[in-house]
Design an enzyme around this catalytic site. Structure first.
Site, PDB file in Angstrom:
ATOM      1  N   ALA A 286      35.895  15.037  10.018  1.00 24.66           N
ATOM      2  CA  ALA A 286      34.499  14.665  10.265  1.00 24.66           C
ATOM      3  C   ALA A 286      34.183  14.715  11.761  1.00 24.66           C
ATOM      4  O   ALA A 286      35.066  14.438  12.584  1.00 24.66           O
ATOM      5  CB  ALA A 286      34.248  13.261   9.720  1.00 24.66           C
ATOM      6  N   PRO A 287      32.961  15.130  12.109  1.00 32.38           N
ATOM      7  CA  PRO A 287      31.777  15.365  11.270  1.00 32.38           C
ATOM      8  C   PRO A 287      31.655  16.763  10.675  1.00 32.38           C
ATOM      9  O   PRO A 287      30.659  17.059  10.024  1.00 32.38           O
ATOM     10  CB  PRO A 287      30.626  15.110  12.248  1.00 32.38           C
ATOM     11  N   GLY A 288      32.629  17.652  10.914  1.00 30.13           N
ATOM     12  CA  GLY A 288      32.671  18.880  10.142  1.00 30.13           C
ATOM     13  C   GLY A 288      32.371  20.174  10.862  1.00 30.13           C
ATOM     14  O   GLY A 288      32.295  21.221  10.215  1.00 30.13           O
ATOM     15  N   ASP A 305      39.752  13.139   6.022  1.00 27.74           N
ATOM     16  CA  ASP A 305      39.443  12.132   7.025  1.00 27.74           C
ATOM     17  C   ASP A 305      39.645  10.754   6.389  1.00 27.74           C
ATOM     18  O   ASP A 305      39.505  10.605   5.168  1.00 27.74           O
ATOM     19  CB  ASP A 305      38.010  12.281   7.533  1.00 27.74           C
ATOM     20  N   ASP A 331      44.360   8.417   4.328  1.00 24.72           N
ATOM     21  CA  ASP A 331      45.104   8.149   5.556  1.00 24.72           C
ATOM     22  C   ASP A 331      46.080   9.300   5.727  1.00 24.72           C
ATOM     23  O   ASP A 331      46.973   9.498   4.893  1.00 24.72           O
ATOM     24  CB  ASP A 331      45.839   6.815   5.426  1.00 24.72           C
ATOM     25  N   ASP A 347      42.630  18.155  14.831  1.00 22.73           N
ATOM     26  CA  ASP A 347      41.855  17.744  16.014  1.00 22.73           C
ATOM     27  C   ASP A 347      41.921  16.225  16.037  1.00 22.73           C
ATOM     28  O   ASP A 347      41.147  15.545  15.380  1.00 22.73           O
ATOM     29  CB  ASP A 347      40.420  18.251  15.918  1.00 22.73           C
ATOM     30  N   CYS A 400      39.889  16.167  22.535  1.00 28.86           N
ATOM     31  CA  CYS A 400      38.913  16.259  23.626  1.00 28.86           C
ATOM     32  C   CYS A 400      39.247  15.280  24.746  1.00 28.86           C
ATOM     33  O   CYS A 400      38.370  14.589  25.267  1.00 28.86           O
ATOM     34  CB  CYS A 400      37.493  16.029  23.113  1.00 28.86           C
TER      35      CYS A 400
END
Length: 473
Positions: A286-288, A305, A331, A347, A400
């Site tokens: 998410a968010p995709g 997710d 999980d 990610d 990130c």
């Protein structure tokens, strides 16, 4: 991006929601039987600034229109925009504001005078950087100070300091901008240790700029660059410096032709190569945005997710884009697929220090301890991700963060400590537009100081790290 001295050359008028209107504020607050226009907005701004600085509460949550802080939600939409503009500006320029205020004080504020400090920072952000009359910013700050028992006795100080600040700003602001690191010491020190003083200075300078808006498109980037009033980047992303209106009203939104995604965030999914027909797991999906990329590239995607709410948002995004994936709430550390995947993209959750242009609260809500804790979680998630892919299958790990502890150091340590996983380095010219971001190890690293497009407002990327590996066998 320019040298350290270029940092004084950024725009003085800054707003997260566009140029702030020249007004005192729409909402009113009662004082001595009379209503004071704009006071409620300033009180909300100071209260939320306290939540960010003192309680390390993320700004996005505080300013969420449905679940945000009650004092923020009590405002009309116009004043909410003003409050967010004040807060983003006060955080983006916090050290410059603090330095200029300190010069106006005969002695430092008492350690427990945090409420007073926030009133001064809210007013100073308006005086120095927003298109609001100085007199309105000063008068509302004085009224605010008088209305709070904690700051009542400092009302005269607030008046004197802010009026002096308004008088000297044109003379002193440029030098202050040129000589100030706009970050808490822990963050600035880690950037300098990782990137060197000069590059760290360029990154910090980029953090003063509001980020442009990037779009990933299903097809025909040149066409959509023209339709959206932007440019097509070498990587295929569309960049728009300033939106003409709400995202939902832009051409292509209703038909699902594109989605908002920073150019750097669009790179990790491409490292998997040709995924046509492959079963690919997008972990922490998410968010995709990356899920959508993989589907458009021809993969059969399972989006995983842990958050039910975030997956609901992912499902809504895919529905608008007219794309479909298998969506799994689980999980990751406990997830057991029916069969192994051909490739996996992780990610991972991180400190988000690469997104400061969009989220200037990050350096103030995170600590070194947070970075270390998140790096440990990422190691465990990566170890689990490897077990989900077939022998010979690719794993891409990304996040990130600008911190090597969550990127380069984690990757090297994981390879050294994990039998059965081998490096799968990226090669020059393997992917169009990616070469400037390749490291000698064949990993990917972007920073906000990258991608110079001729102006600070148009240039830059989110800070991202990504590495590609294979499961041996």
């Amino acid at each position: 991006m320019g040298s350290q001295s270029d940092r004084a050359q950024g725009p003085v008028v800054v707003s997260a929601a566009g140029r702030a209107p020249r007004r005192t504020g729409g909402q009113e607050h009662k004082k001595d039987g009379e209503f004071v226009a704009g006071l409620a907005a300033r009180k909300a701004a100071a209260r939320l600034l306290a939540a960010v600085i003192d309680a390390r509460t993320p700004l996005d949550g505080l300013t969420d229109h449905e679940n945000g802080h009650p004092q923020y939600k009590a405002l009309d939409l116009r004043d909410r925009g003003l409050v967010r503009a004040i807060l983003v500006t006060a955080l983006r320029y916090r050290m410059t504001i603090a330095g200029l205020l300190a010069r106006r004080l005969e002695k430092p504020l008492p350690a427990n005078a945090t409420a007073l400090s926030h009133i001064l920072h809210v007013a100073a952000a308006q005086i120095l950087f927003l298109d609001i009359p100085d007199s309105a910013a000063v008068d509302l700050a004085v009224t605010h100070a008088k209305s709070d028992p904690r700051t009542l006795r400092f009302a005269g100080l607030v008046n004197g300091v802010l009026r002096t600040l308004a008088r000297i700003k044109e003379a002193e602001l440029p030098e202050a901008l040129a000589t100030t690191d706009e970050a808490p010491k822990w963050f600035s020190d880690r950037l300098k240790a990782a990137y060197g003083v000069d590059e760290a200075g360029r990154i910090l300078a980029a953090h003063r700029q509001e980020a442009p808006v990037d779009f990933s498109v299903k097809a025909d980037p040149e066409h959509w660059a023209e339709r959206l009033g932007g440019i097509a980047l070498p990587t295929g992303t569309i960049r728009v410096e300033k939106l003409a209106g709400p995202v939902t009203e832009l051409p292509g939104f209703a038909e699902g032709a594109w989605w908002v995604q920073d150019a750097a965030a669009g790179l990790p999914a491409r490292l998997l190569g040709d995924v046509g027909g492959l079963r690919v797991a997008d972990l922490c999906a998410a968010p995709g945005g990356k899920t959508a990329q993989l589907i458009v590239a021809g993969a059969r995607v399972t989006a995983i997710d842990t958050s039910k709410n975030r997956l609901a948002r992912l499902a809504q995004n895919l529905e608008r884009l007219r794309l479909s994936a298998d969506i799994v709430q689980a999980d990751l550390l406990q997830y057991e697929p029916d069969e192994l995947f051909d490739a996996v993209l992780l990610d991972a959750p991180c400190s988000s220090t690469g997104t400061v242009r969009r989220h200037p609260d990050v350096p103030w809500t995170k600590t070194v301890a947070d970075v270390e804790k998140l790096a440990d979680l990422q190691r465990r998630l990566l170890a689990r991700a490897v077990t989900l892919v077939k022998p010979g299958g690719r794993i891409v790990f990304s996040n990130c963060s600008l911190d090597p502890l969550e990127g380069e150091e984690l990757y090297r340590g994981f390879l050294a400590a994990t039998p059965g996983v081998v490096a799968d380095p990226l090669r020059a010219s393997e992917i169009v537009g990616i070469d400037p971001f390749l490291t000698q190890e064949g990993t990917l690293r972007t920073t906000p100081a990258d991608l110079d497009l001729g102006s600070p407002q148009r240039s830059g990327l989110d800070g991202f790290f990504a590495a590609r590996m294979r499961r041996a066998g």
